[in-house]
Design a protein around this motif. Sequence first.
Motif, PDB file in Angstrom:
ATOM      1  N   THR A  32      51.524  -5.216 -10.614  1.00  0.00           N
ATOM      2  CA  THR A  32      51.174  -3.767  -9.077  1.00  0.00           C
ATOM      3  C   THR A  32      50.938  -4.530  -7.994  1.00  0.00           C
ATOM      4  O   THR A  32      51.201  -3.911  -6.787  1.00  0.00           O
ATOM      5  CB  THR A  32      50.381  -3.052  -9.931  1.00  0.00           C
ATOM      6  OG1 THR A  32      48.762  -4.186 -10.180  1.00  0.00           O
ATOM      7  CG2 THR A  32      50.543  -2.801 -11.410  1.00  0.00           C
ATOM      8  N   ASP A  33      50.343  -5.559  -7.665  1.00  0.00           N
ATOM      9  CA  ASP A  33      49.964  -5.690  -6.324  1.00  0.00           C
ATOM     10  C   ASP A  33      51.424  -6.114  -5.244  1.00  0.00           C
ATOM     11  O   ASP A  33      51.056  -6.051  -4.359  1.00  0.00           O
ATOM     12  CB  ASP A  33      49.136  -7.020  -6.450  1.00  0.00           C
ATOM     13  CG  ASP A  33      49.378  -8.627  -6.831  1.00  0.00           C
ATOM     14  OD1 ASP A  33      48.905  -9.348  -6.541  1.00  0.00           O
ATOM     15  OD2 ASP A  33      50.596  -8.747  -7.153  1.00  0.00           O
ATOM     16  N   GLN A  34      51.948  -5.495  -5.916  1.00  0.00           N
ATOM     17  CA  GLN A  34      53.778  -6.517  -4.991  1.00  0.00           C
ATOM     18  C   GLN A  34      53.942  -5.283  -4.873  1.00  0.00           C
ATOM     19  O   GLN A  34      54.939  -4.932  -4.138  1.00  0.00           O
ATOM     20  CB  GLN A  34      54.440  -7.126  -5.433  1.00  0.00           C
ATOM     21  CG  GLN A  34      53.858  -8.518  -5.481  1.00  0.00           C
ATOM     22  CD  GLN A  34      55.151  -9.190  -6.766  1.00  0.00           C
ATOM     23  OE1 GLN A  34      55.478  -9.189  -7.263  1.00  0.00           O
ATOM     24  NE2 GLN A  34      55.421 -10.794  -6.087  1.00  0.00           N
ATOM     25  N   THR A  35      53.241  -3.663  -5.250  1.00  0.00           N
ATOM     26  CA  THR A  35      54.238  -2.457  -5.160  1.00  0.00           C
ATOM     27  C   THR A  35      53.250  -1.719  -4.538  1.00  0.00           C
ATOM     28  O   THR A  35      52.342  -2.065  -4.333  1.00  0.00           O
ATOM     29  CB  THR A  35      54.598  -1.822  -6.368  1.00  0.00           C
ATOM     30  OG1 THR A  35      55.336  -2.643  -7.764  1.00  0.00           O
ATOM     31  CG2 THR A  35      54.835  -0.847  -6.256  1.00  0.00           C
ATOM     32  N   ASP A  54      57.764   7.721  -2.150  1.00  0.00           N
ATOM     33  CA  ASP A  54      58.855   5.996  -2.105  1.00  0.00           C
ATOM     34  C   ASP A  54      58.037   5.051  -2.074  1.00  0.00           C
ATOM     35  O   ASP A  54      56.826   5.047  -1.303  1.00  0.00           O
ATOM     36  CB  ASP A  54      59.383   6.386  -0.419  1.00  0.00           C
ATOM     37  CG  ASP A  54      60.900   7.410  -0.010  1.00  0.00           C
ATOM     38  OD1 ASP A  54      61.420   7.774  -1.892  1.00  0.00           O
ATOM     39  OD2 ASP A  54      60.632   8.011   0.305  1.00  0.00           O
ATOM     40  N   TRP A  55      58.125   4.561  -2.696  1.00  0.00           N
ATOM     41  CA  TRP A  55      57.871   2.938  -3.140  1.00  0.00           C
ATOM     42  C   TRP A  55      58.426   1.627  -2.427  1.00  0.00           C
ATOM     43  O   TRP A  55      59.753   1.710  -3.109  1.00  0.00           O
ATOM     44  CB  TRP A  55      57.311   2.451  -4.667  1.00  0.00           C
ATOM     45  CG  TRP A  55      57.037   3.456  -5.625  1.00  0.00           C
ATOM     46  CD1 TRP A  55      56.829   5.295  -5.154  1.00  0.00           C
ATOM     47  CD2 TRP A  55      55.163   3.809  -5.950  1.00  0.00           C
ATOM     48  NE1 TRP A  55      56.140   5.791  -6.263  1.00  0.00           N
ATOM     49  CE2 TRP A  55      54.897   4.811  -5.805  1.00  0.00           C
ATOM     50  CE3 TRP A  55      54.632   2.877  -5.043  1.00  0.00           C
ATOM     51  CZ2 TRP A  55      53.646   5.385  -6.254  1.00  0.00           C
ATOM     52  CZ3 TRP A  55      53.058   3.423  -5.686  1.00  0.00           C
ATOM     53  CH2 TRP A  55      53.268   4.281  -6.195  1.00  0.00           C
ATOM     54  N   VAL A  56      57.672   0.493  -2.237  1.00  0.00           N
ATOM     55  CA  VAL A  56      58.710  -0.470  -1.799  1.00  0.00           C
ATOM     56  C   VAL A  56      57.761  -1.756  -2.561  1.00  0.00           C
ATOM     57  O   VAL A  56      56.021  -1.680  -2.888  1.00  0.00           O
ATOM     58  CB  VAL A  56      57.984  -0.727   0.050  1.00  0.00           C
ATOM     59  CG1 VAL A  56      58.897  -2.540   0.115  1.00  0.00           C
ATOM     60  CG2 VAL A  56      59.221  -0.401   0.598  1.00  0.00           C
ATOM     61  N   VAL A  57      58.929  -2.668  -3.098  1.00  0.00           N
ATOM     62  CA  VAL A  57      58.507  -4.009  -3.724  1.00  0.00           C
ATOM     63  C   VAL A  57      58.073  -5.519  -3.521  1.00  0.00           C
ATOM     64  O   VAL A  57      59.874  -5.534  -2.584  1.00  0.00           O
ATOM     65  CB  VAL A  57      59.040  -3.618  -5.377  1.00  0.00           C
ATOM     66  CG1 VAL A  57      58.494  -4.988  -6.277  1.00  0.00           C
ATOM     67  CG2 VAL A  57      59.010  -2.449  -6.454  1.00  0.00           C
ATOM     68  N   VAL A  58      57.763  -6.077  -3.350  1.00  0.00           N
ATOM     69  CA  VAL A  58      57.710  -7.028  -2.696  1.00  0.00           C
ATOM     70  C   VAL A  58      57.763  -8.101  -3.334  1.00  0.00           C
ATOM     71  O   VAL A  58      56.987  -8.171  -4.456  1.00  0.00           O
ATOM     72  CB  VAL A  58      56.639  -7.109  -1.366  1.00  0.00           C
ATOM     73  CG1 VAL A  58      56.174  -8.509  -1.136  1.00  0.00           C
ATOM     74  CG2 VAL A  58      56.309  -6.172  -0.576  1.00  0.00           C
ATOM     75  N   GLY A  59      58.500  -9.442  -2.745  1.00  0.00           N
ATOM     76  CA  GLY A  59      58.824 -10.561  -3.197  1.00  0.00           C
ATOM     77  C   GLY A  59      59.727 -10.701  -5.504  1.00  0.00           C
ATOM     78  O   GLY A  59      59.001 -11.170  -6.169  1.00  0.00           O
TER      79      GLY A  59
END
Length: 429
Positions: A3-6, A26-31
Amino acid sequence: MSTDQTYLVGGAVRDELIGRRNNDRDWVVVGTTPEAMTEAGYRAVGRGFPVFLHPKTGEEYALARAERKTAPGYHGFAVDFDPSVTLEADLSRRDLTINAMARAADGTLIDPFGGHDDLEAGILRHVSLAFTEDPVRLLRVARYAAALAPYGFRIAAETQQLMASMTSDGEIDALVPERVWAETRRALATDEPSVFFYTLRQVGALARLFPELDALFGVPQPVRYHPEIDAGVHTLLVLDQTAQADNPVDCRFAALCHDFGKARTPHAQRPGHAGHEMAGEPLAKALAERLRVPKQTRDLAGLAARWHTHLHRFTKLQANTALDMLEAADALRRPERLESMIAICRADVRGRLGMEQRTYPQAEIARHALAAAQSVDTSAIAATPGLEGPAIGDAVRQKRMDAIAEVLRHPEHLHSHAGGPATTSMDAP
């Protein structure tokens, strides 16, 4: 996918901070990778870059991405969505600083470009010079200016200069009609849609995208009926009146188009505008066709341009002309079309300085005339001995005209419903 990447991003963060309602998150997901998203149950929907729908909420989750300009227009981008792309890199490609903020799962606000300060100051400012690479952003900023006008927002001078350069440099010419209409439709739905068009005019884009509207500015009207004088100013006052009345987008677009013909009035005839209705109808339809708007929107725009002054003068019309108007609107089968015309015409008489509260008694009279025409028993006429073919249609039309004439002969009977006398100073355009 931890969850810490969202991160919640964009408009949802912006609107939360200013207390504005926003149902789209809207959401961005990293990594992470597309494969990992799919394995986690997300459904891929993106075309040019990976976007996924949450399996339970249906909200959009996009992989963090970076962009590089490769060709003119808004399709000319190379997109990188490698897991190494950072949140800041993703936010840096966004249009405005107030849209380049994110909120982490623990509530932390991530604001690398000063969006919060601009939000508090009410400023719409571009994130970087990459703003000029996408001509849609010019329209989006104009739309944001309209949507956030009630909150006191203004466009930063340097951003407005960039928008003007996008017009003069020809970048705006890469816009396709569908994208122009998509942004225009959303701008029309705001509380102050006039701001969208004023903004485009300030940066030189109105003449390129809406030349029929731009041509109205500087065109004089009779001060007796139009204290604001300028036909362009009047048109945008009318547009805002439709917004204040919460009319649908079809009506708002038609209001925008209703007086296009005034720009075609010969200078020697101004400030009068006899015949502007006939001149305006093809202009309204031309704009609608160029933007590829829905057919019902296009039809209502042409109808408003051609017939709005007839509704203003309804009590002075001959019964046959009144019926012509109702038939042109297809109101006998679709009475809601008359209601749309009434909404546009009411906005027209109120979109004048100092006349914002005018009543519109013509509305009630036109409704009664329509009801009278609809009450004619067409089946009984068709069964009349000796009537055949076109003669049946002629007889039906005559009966409808007789019924309308009766209403027009006694408009005073409707005063208590209409809120005022049937004949007003707004009989003139």
